[in-house]
Design a protein around this motif. Structure first.
Motif, PDB file in Angstrom:
ATOM      1  N   ALA A   2       0.842  -1.266   0.041  1.00 20.94           N
ATOM      2  CA  ALA A   2       0.141   0.019   0.075  1.00 20.94           C
ATOM      3  C   ALA A   2       0.960   1.486   0.047  1.00 20.94           C
ATOM      4  N   TYR A  50      -1.353   6.866  -5.497  1.00 22.20           N
ATOM      5  CA  TYR A  50      -1.645   6.368  -3.965  1.00 22.20           C
ATOM      6  C   TYR A  50      -2.889   5.595  -3.625  1.00 22.20           C
ATOM      7  N   ASP A  51      -2.520   4.547  -2.715  1.00 28.86           N
ATOM      8  CA  ASP A  51      -3.737   3.735  -2.213  1.00 28.86           C
ATOM      9  C   ASP A  51      -4.505   4.447  -1.187  1.00 28.86           C
ATOM     10  N   GLY A  52      -3.727   5.329  -0.353  1.00 20.96           N
ATOM     11  CA  GLY A  52      -4.474   6.098   0.767  1.00 20.96           C
ATOM     12  C   GLY A  52      -3.549   7.492   0.902  1.00 20.96           C
ATOM     13  N   TYR A  53      -4.665   8.287   1.509  1.00 17.24           N
ATOM     14  CA  TYR A  53      -4.244   9.769   1.545  1.00 17.24           C
ATOM     15  C   TYR A  53      -4.244  10.261   3.242  1.00 17.24           C
ATOM     16  N   LEU A  82     -11.011   8.765  -7.202  1.00 16.55           N
ATOM     17  CA  LEU A  82     -10.237   8.105  -5.841  1.00 16.55           C
ATOM     18  C   LEU A  82     -11.102   7.117  -4.931  1.00 16.55           C
ATOM     19  N   ARG A  85     -10.975   4.452  -1.999  1.00 17.14           N
ATOM     20  CA  ARG A  85      -9.339   4.380  -1.306  1.00 17.14           C
ATOM     21  C   ARG A  85      -9.616   4.667   0.123  1.00 17.14           C
ATOM     22  N   LEU A 116     -13.775   8.588   0.039  1.00 21.00           N
ATOM     23  CA  LEU A 116     -12.642   7.856   0.815  1.00 21.00           C
ATOM     24  C   LEU A 116     -13.120   7.152   2.050  1.00 21.00           C
ATOM     25  N   ALA A 154      -6.159  -0.073   4.128  1.00 17.34           N
ATOM     26  CA  ALA A 154      -5.760  -0.040   2.547  1.00 17.34           C
ATOM     27  C   ALA A 154      -5.386  -1.416   2.310  1.00 17.34           C
ATOM     28  N   SER A 158      -7.241  -3.993  -0.615  1.00 21.20           N
ATOM     29  CA  SER A 158      -6.938  -4.132  -2.095  1.00 21.20           C
ATOM     30  C   SER A 158      -6.663  -5.669  -2.304  1.00 21.20           C
TER      31      SER A 158
END
Ligand code: FMN
Length: 158
Positions: A2, A50-53, A82, A85, A116, A154, A158
């Motif tokens: 991730a 990206y997979d995450g923020y 997004l 995610r 998200l 994450a 996935s």
């Protein structure tokens, strides 16, 4: 693995210290952190990588600081790309009761508009780590936990 963006604004270093700890948490959980000051991010379309923020800001008049809001506004370029995610937020303030939670909410509101998914926290700092002044060991530990929780989510997704 991730890939998690930890993006923050910081003028006097408090939020930056939290961001560093969030990044350590991402790494400890087996993710790949990118810890970036918002002014150094560059092309907004890189958000797609990206997979995450996880976003962090000082509290300015009870909400997030303008440079991070500007970044979020520019992220309209990737709107609807997004969804699903993961995300999270953290904040720093000058005084207790100075608006850390409203700052965190001002960030997570925007992240929800991006579709998200975000973890909550049953321990201290229900909505995310909230430092008053320089982050102490407890807040640094909560910041690491935020990085771990978002990365774990994450990985599950996935
Ligand atoms: C323009 C401005 C507005 C601020 N507004 C608040 C506020 O509403 N509440 C508060 O507790 N602190 C406020 N502060 C203090 C900062 O949130 C605090 O010093 C923070 O830890 C700074 O983070 P940094 O070191 O990452 O820049 C403000 C500071 C500035 C410069």
């Amino acid at each position: 693995m991730a890939k998690i963006l930890v993006i923050y604004y910081s003028k006097t270093g408090n939020t930056k210290k939290m961001a560093k700890a969030v990044g350590e948490g991402v790494k400890e959980r087996g993710g790949e952190p990118d810890v970036v000051h918002v002014e150094d991010f560059g092309d907004i379309e890189k958000l797609l990588d990206y997979d995450g923020y996880i976003m962090g800001s000082p509290t300015y008049f009870g909400i997030l600081a303008a440079p991070l809001k500007d970044f979020i506004d520019r992220s309209i370029k990737v709107y609807k790309k997004l969804d699903g995610r993961v995300g999270g937020a953290f904040a720093s303030s000058g005084i207790q009761g100075g608006g850390n939670e409203t700052t965190i909410h001002s960030i997570t509101q925007a992240l929800k508009v991006h579709g998200l998914i975000m973890p909550g926290f049953s321990g201290a700092g229900h909505y995310g780590p909230a430092a008053v002044g320089e982050p102490d060991e407890k807040i640094i530990s909560e910041s690491r936990q935020l990085g771990k929780s978002v990365t774990a989510l994450a990985q599950k997704i996935s």
